[in-house]
Design an enzyme around this catalytic site. Structure first.
Site, short mmCIF file in Angstrom:
data_model
loop_
_atom_site.label_atom_id
_atom_site.label_comp_id
_atom_site.label_asym_id
_atom_site.label_seq_id
_atom_site.Cartn_x
_atom_site.Cartn_y
_atom_site.Cartn_z
CG ASP A 16 -86.26 4.84 18.73
OD1 ASP A 16 -85.99 3.86 19.46
OD2 ASP A 16 -85.55 5.19 17.76
CB ILE A 17 -83.34 9.33 17.75
CG1 ILE A 17 -82.88 10.65 17.16
CG2 ILE A 17 -82.40 8.19 17.38
CD1 ILE A 17 -81.60 11.19 17.79
CG ASN A 67 -84.82 -5.33 20.92
OD1 ASN A 67 -85.61 -6.22 20.62
ND2 ASN A 67 -84.82 -4.16 20.31
N GLY A 84 -80.82 -8.06 19.56
CA GLY A 84 -80.73 -6.80 18.82
C GLY A 84 -80.61 -5.58 19.72
CD GLN A 85 -79.77 -4.48 25.76
OE1 GLN A 85 -79.67 -5.68 26.02
NE2 GLN A 85 -79.84 -3.56 26.70
CG HIS A 132 -84.22 0.32 25.83
ND1 HIS A 132 -82.91 -0.08 26.02
CD2 HIS A 132 -84.52 0.03 24.54
CE1 HIS A 132 -82.44 -0.58 24.89
NE2 HIS A 132 -83.40 -0.53 23.97
CG HIS A 145 -88.14 -0.63 21.64
ND1 HIS A 145 -87.52 0.18 20.71
CD2 HIS A 145 -87.14 -1.36 22.21
CE1 HIS A 145 -86.21 -0.05 20.71
NE2 HIS A 145 -85.96 -0.99 21.60
P1 AMP Z 1 -82.27 -1.36 21.17
O1 AMP Z 1 -81.81 -1.82 19.82
O2 AMP Z 1 -83.41 -2.16 21.72
O3 AMP Z 1 -81.12 -1.20 22.13
O4 AMP Z 1 -82.91 0.08 20.92
C1 AMP Z 1 -82.21 1.27 21.06
C2 AMP Z 1 -83.07 2.35 20.46
O5 AMP Z 1 -82.59 3.58 20.90
C3 AMP Z 1 -83.08 2.37 18.93
O6 AMP Z 1 -84.42 2.19 18.47
C4 AMP Z 1 -82.53 3.76 18.60
O7 AMP Z 1 -83.15 4.35 17.49
C5 AMP Z 1 -82.81 4.53 19.88
N1 AMP Z 1 -81.94 5.65 20.14
C6 AMP Z 1 -80.59 5.68 20.06
N2 AMP Z 1 -80.13 6.90 20.41
C7 AMP Z 1 -81.23 7.64 20.74
C8 AMP Z 1 -81.42 8.98 21.18
N3 AMP Z 1 -80.38 9.81 21.37
N4 AMP Z 1 -82.67 9.42 21.40
C9 AMP Z 1 -83.72 8.58 21.21
N5 AMP Z 1 -83.60 7.31 20.80
C10 AMP Z 1 -82.38 6.84 20.56
#
Ligand code: AMP
Length: 121
Positions: free
Chosen positions: A33-34, A92, A98-99, A105, A107
């Site tokens: 995760d970024i 999520n 909170g998606q 995906h 986590h």
């Molecule tokens: P969600 O809130 O469950 O949709 O989680 C989306 C996740 O994607 C968040 O934890 C972000 O930090 C992560 N995210 C968004 N853009 C990127 C990216 N380019 N590379 C890796 N993780 C990302």
């Protein structure tokens, strides 16, 4: 709702933007995760166009369902010692869930004691 193929994870799957890859097979891609929310924070996404858990459960083939489930386990194995104390899986879904990214995906969070479930009530 129709799947939005412009979402950021779809772009990662098409290699239009980079990711810090952990694992990839025919069914799933895993990357860091970024914006990590724990010492270890990995994401596992199916390769197919599924917006959320419900879409994946309803529309994915048995092969995709099994392949993705096993891929999550494989990533947990690969993270190994860094999450030896345990880990949390989160998916999520929707606004209240909170998606942020509309591509299903999971986590994987770990590397420290995470406390109980959600912080805000
Ligand atoms: P969600 O809130 O469950 O949709 O989680 C989306 C996740 O994607 C968040 O934890 C972000 O930090 C992560 N995210 C968004 N853009 C990127 C990216 N380019 N590379 C890796 N993780 C990302």
């Amino acid at each position: 709702m129709a799947y939005d193929s412009n979402n950021i994870f779809a772009k990662i799957l098409r290699s239009e933007i980079p990711c810090e890859k952990i694992f990839e097979d025919d069914f799933a891609l895993a990357f860091h995760d970024i914006h990590p929310q724990a010492p270890v924070h990995a994401l596992v996404i199916p390769k197919g166009p599924y917006e959320n858990y419900a879409a994946f459960a309803a529309d994915a083939s048995d092969e995709e369902l099994i392949g993705f489930t096993r891929a999550v386990s494989e990533v947990v194995e690969m993270l190994g010692g860094s999450i030896k104390g345990g880990y949390r899986l989160i998916a999520n879904c929707g606004a209240h869930g909170g998606q942020e990214v509309p591509h299903y995906h999971v986590h994987i969070l770990g590397g420290k004691a995470l406390g109980r479930m959600v912080a805000d009530k």
